[in-house]
Design a protein around this motif. Structure first.
Motif, mmCIF file in Angstrom:
data_model
loop_
_atom_site.group_PDB
_atom_site.id
_atom_site.type_symbol
_atom_site.label_atom_id
_atom_site.label_comp_id
_atom_site.label_asym_id
_atom_site.label_seq_id
_atom_site.Cartn_x
_atom_site.Cartn_y
_atom_site.Cartn_z
ATOM 1 N N PRO A 142 7.276 -51.876 16.327
ATOM 2 C CA PRO A 142 8.045 -52.157 15.109
ATOM 3 C C PRO A 142 9.044 -53.289 15.329
ATOM 4 O O PRO A 142 9.659 -53.386 16.390
ATOM 5 N N VAL A 143 9.194 -54.117 14.317
ATOM 6 C CA VAL A 143 10.151 -55.212 14.366
ATOM 7 C C VAL A 143 11.267 -54.979 13.353
ATOM 8 O O VAL A 143 12.448 -55.068 13.682
ATOM 9 N N LEU A 144 10.856 -54.647 12.125
ATOM 10 C CA LEU A 144 11.816 -54.319 11.072
ATOM 11 C C LEU A 144 11.460 -52.955 10.483
ATOM 12 O O LEU A 144 11.118 -52.846 9.311
ATOM 13 N N GLY A 145 11.511 -51.940 11.320
ATOM 14 C CA GLY A 145 11.159 -50.602 10.873
ATOM 15 C C GLY A 145 9.711 -50.546 10.422
ATOM 16 O O GLY A 145 8.824 -51.102 11.081
ATOM 17 N N ASP A 146 9.450 -49.893 9.280
ATOM 18 C CA ASP A 146 8.098 -49.787 8.749
ATOM 19 C C ASP A 146 7.667 -51.040 7.992
ATOM 20 O O ASP A 146 6.508 -51.174 7.614
ATOM 21 N N ARG A 147 8.593 -51.958 7.782
ATOM 22 C CA ARG A 147 8.276 -53.130 6.964
ATOM 23 C C ARG A 147 7.550 -54.214 7.744
ATOM 24 O O ARG A 147 6.821 -55.015 7.171
ATOM 25 N N MET A 148 7.751 -54.286 9.039
ATOM 26 C CA MET A 148 7.089 -55.302 9.856
ATOM 27 C C MET A 148 6.825 -54.749 11.249
ATOM 28 O O MET A 148 7.671 -54.059 11.822
ATOM 29 N N HIS A 149 5.660 -55.069 11.772
ATOM 30 C CA HIS A 149 5.338 -54.695 13.135
ATOM 31 C C HIS A 149 4.441 -55.772 13.737
ATOM 32 O O HIS A 149 3.871 -56.593 13.021
ATOM 33 N N VAL A 150 4.342 -55.764 15.056
ATOM 34 C CA VAL A 150 3.397 -56.628 15.758
ATOM 35 C C VAL A 150 2.575 -55.751 16.701
ATOM 36 O O VAL A 150 3.002 -54.647 17.058
ATOM 37 N N LEU A 151 1.415 -56.254 17.063
ATOM 38 C CA LEU A 151 0.573 -55.555 18.020
ATOM 39 C C LEU A 151 0.658 -56.250 19.365
ATOM 40 O O LEU A 151 0.475 -57.469 19.458
ATOM 41 N N VAL A 152 0.924 -55.472 20.409
ATOM 42 C CA VAL A 152 1.002 -56.001 21.765
ATOM 43 C C VAL A 152 0.088 -55.145 22.650
ATOM 44 O O VAL A 152 0.459 -54.037 23.044
ATOM 45 N N PRO A 153 -1.115 -55.624 22.932
ATOM 46 C CA PRO A 153 -2.021 -54.866 23.810
ATOM 47 C C PRO A 153 -1.390 -54.592 25.159
ATOM 48 O O PRO A 153 -0.462 -55.299 25.598
ATOM 49 N N GLU A 154 -1.918 -53.596 25.852
ATOM 50 C CA GLU A 154 -1.240 -53.082 27.037
ATOM 51 C C GLU A 154 -1.532 -53.853 28.313
ATOM 52 O O GLU A 154 -0.821 -53.684 29.295
ATOM 53 N N THR A 155 -2.593 -54.678 28.346
ATOM 54 C CA THR A 155 -2.927 -55.410 29.560
ATOM 55 C C THR A 155 -2.930 -56.915 29.289
ATOM 56 O O THR A 155 -3.194 -57.349 28.160
ATOM 57 N N PRO A 156 -2.643 -57.740 30.310
ATOM 58 C CA PRO A 156 -2.696 -59.199 30.133
ATOM 59 C C PRO A 156 -4.054 -59.682 29.638
ATOM 60 O O PRO A 156 -4.129 -60.638 28.851
ATOM 61 N N PHE A 157 -5.123 -59.046 30.094
ATOM 62 C CA PHE A 157 -6.483 -59.396 29.677
ATOM 63 C C PHE A 157 -6.636 -59.248 28.168
ATOM 64 O O PHE A 157 -7.052 -60.186 27.465
ATOM 65 N N LYS A 158 -6.280 -58.094 27.651
ATOM 66 C CA LYS A 158 -6.408 -57.849 26.215
ATOM 67 C C LYS A 158 -5.402 -58.665 25.423
ATOM 68 O O LYS A 158 -5.687 -59.108 24.302
ATOM 69 N N GLN A 159 -4.212 -58.865 25.975
ATOM 70 C CA GLN A 159 -3.199 -59.670 25.286
ATOM 71 C C GLN A 159 -3.699 -61.085 25.061
ATOM 72 O O GLN A 159 -3.571 -61.637 23.962
ATOM 73 N N PHE A 160 -4.272 -61.693 26.100
ATOM 74 C CA PHE A 160 -4.746 -63.067 25.974
ATOM 75 C C PHE A 160 -5.764 -63.196 24.841
ATOM 76 O O PHE A 160 -5.638 -64.077 23.979
ATOM 77 N N TYR A 161 -6.768 -62.331 24.854
ATOM 78 C CA TYR A 161 -7.812 -62.450 23.842
ATOM 79 C C TYR A 161 -7.287 -62.124 22.450
ATOM 80 O O TYR A 161 -7.654 -62.781 21.476
ATOM 81 N N PHE A 162 -6.421 -61.140 22.346
ATOM 82 C CA PHE A 162 -5.878 -60.789 21.033
ATOM 83 C C PHE A 162 -5.040 -61.927 20.463
ATOM 84 O O PHE A 162 -5.218 -62.331 19.307
ATOM 85 N N TYR A 163 -4.135 -62.471 21.263
ATOM 86 C CA TYR A 163 -3.278 -63.551 20.785
ATOM 87 C C TYR A 163 -4.094 -64.804 20.466
ATOM 88 O O TYR A 163 -3.902 -65.434 19.418
ATOM 89 N N ARG A 164 -4.972 -65.175 21.399
ATOM 90 C CA ARG A 164 -5.779 -66.381 21.168
ATOM 91 C C ARG A 164 -6.630 -66.243 19.917
ATOM 92 O O ARG A 164 -6.694 -67.146 19.069
ATOM 93 N N ASN A 165 -7.312 -65.116 19.789
ATOM 94 C CA ASN A 165 -8.209 -64.923 18.655
ATOM 95 C C ASN A 165 -7.451 -64.831 17.340
ATOM 96 O O ASN A 165 -7.937 -65.287 16.306
ATOM 97 N N ARG A 166 -6.258 -64.251 17.385
ATOM 98 C CA ARG A 166 -5.470 -64.174 16.154
ATOM 99 C C ARG A 166 -5.059 -65.576 15.698
ATOM 100 O O ARG A 166 -5.116 -65.892 14.501
ATOM 101 N N GLY A 167 -4.679 -66.416 16.646
ATOM 102 C CA GLY A 167 -4.372 -67.790 16.292
ATOM 103 C C GLY A 167 -5.589 -68.530 15.763
ATOM 104 O O GLY A 167 -5.507 -69.277 14.775
ATOM 105 N N PHE A 168 -6.716 -68.308 16.402
ATOM 106 C CA PHE A 168 -7.950 -68.963 15.979
ATOM 107 C C PHE A 168 -8.349 -68.569 14.569
ATOM 108 O O PHE A 168 -8.687 -69.418 13.735
ATOM 109 N N LEU A 169 -8.290 -67.275 14.268
ATOM 110 C CA LEU A 169 -8.689 -66.802 12.946
ATOM 111 C C LEU A 169 -7.683 -67.227 11.877
ATOM 112 O O LEU A 169 -8.065 -67.488 10.725
#
Length: 299
Positions: free
Chosen positions: A218-245
């Motif tokens: 959560p960033v601003l309670g229930d109004r805003m949140h971000v997803l942060v995967p638990e491993t560097p491997f998953k973080q890289f692909y999630f962040y990169r792919n989110r930017g790409f899409l």
């Protein structure tokens, strides 16, 4: 004759989970004609597949294709069987009860849909959803609260238990191999929406799959949140792919949410390295860079 269903499943070194999945598929009341199981793991599960009561077509991949590539290979194999419907499964998921696919098929026919999905519940906690829904602007993992809404149109958690008419893949294509993991499901959902193919979640039936609660920050309670995967491997692909899409589809709202949410999150958690890793991967995705096999990035 009842509609034929071919399962498209992928696995990577989860022998116990695969056994549970295949047993659950064999117990389905629906007409499952084959199970295309793509195994990219270091320890093959061919023996489990061979001894399974389910009609398994075991496909060994000596290259780790990721979820996107593995599902693409499994889907093509399932389509080649001639089945009318493709039921997509991850190896650590399984249908909650024997009527799962039959219920999904009935809902698809009743609503004249080519794509339907079940709810996804946490192992050992069937009243709690593994992945949240946003209702009235707030996040919830409460199964009863979501089920009370009935059918949820044009929203769902791909690819967990997605039942898709085979013809759909001719219209929107297969999961994008370039994305590897964490983003291929979002890309596929966007393509469905852009093609005008209606879909939705059937709240009377569920799949069991490990929860992702820890990723929701959560960033601003229930109004805003971000997803942060638990491993560097998953973080890289999630962040990169989110930017790409975001760049690929012009997702302005996603860009604004990410540009505000992630800096706030990493500032709140006092994690400058985490922020730098997010920014580097996200910017690479926005620019269409840093694509290739995992070995190119030290994984």
């Amino acid at each position: 004759m009842p509609d034929s269903v071919a399962v498209a499943a992928v696995t990577f070194d989860r022998p116990d989970d695969v056994k549970t999945l295949l047993e659950a598929l064999a117990a389905q009341s629906g007409n499952i004609t084959s199970v295309a199981l793509v195994d990219s793991g270091k320890n093959p599960v061919s023996d489990i597949a061979e001894n399974s009561p389910a009609p398994v077509n075991y496909i060994r991949s000596n290259t780790n294709l990721g979820g996107a590539g593995g599902f693409s290979l499994a889907i093509l194999s399932a389509m080649a069987s001639g089945a009318e419907w493709i039921w997509i499964m991850d190896d650590d998921a399984h249908p909650e009860d024997p009527e799962c696919v039959a219920t999904l098929l009935a809902a698809a026919k009743d609503r004249q849909l080519d794509v339907v999905l079940p709810l996804v519940v946490a192992p050992g906690a069937p009243d709690t959803l593994s992945f949240h829904f946003r209702l009235d602007g707030k996040l919830t993992h409460d199964r009863a609260q979501v089920a009370a809404r009935g059918f949820l149109p044009n929203v769902g958690h791909f690819f967990n238990g997605a039942l898709i008419r085979a013809d759909v893949f001719y219209r929107v294509g297969l999961p994008d191999l370039r994305l590897f993991i964490r983003g291929d499901e979002t890309d596929f959902m966007i393509r469905l929406r852009r093609a005008g193919i209606s879909f939705g979640t059937v709240t009377t039936v569920a799949l069991t799959h490990p929860a992702a609660w820890a990723e929701v920050q959560p960033v601003l309670g229930d109004r805003m949140h971000v997803l942060v995967p638990e491993t560097p491997f998953k973080q890289f692909y999630f962040y990169r792919n989110r930017g790409f899409l975001t760049r690929r589809y012009g997702r302005v709202k996603s860009f604004v949410a990410d540009a505000a949410g992630y800096p706030l999150h990493f500032a709140r958690t006092r994690d400058p390295r985490g922020f730098a890793n997010w920014l580097r991967a996200y910017a690479a995705g926005m620019g269409g860079r840093r694509f290739g096999p995992p070995s190119d990035f030290g994984f």
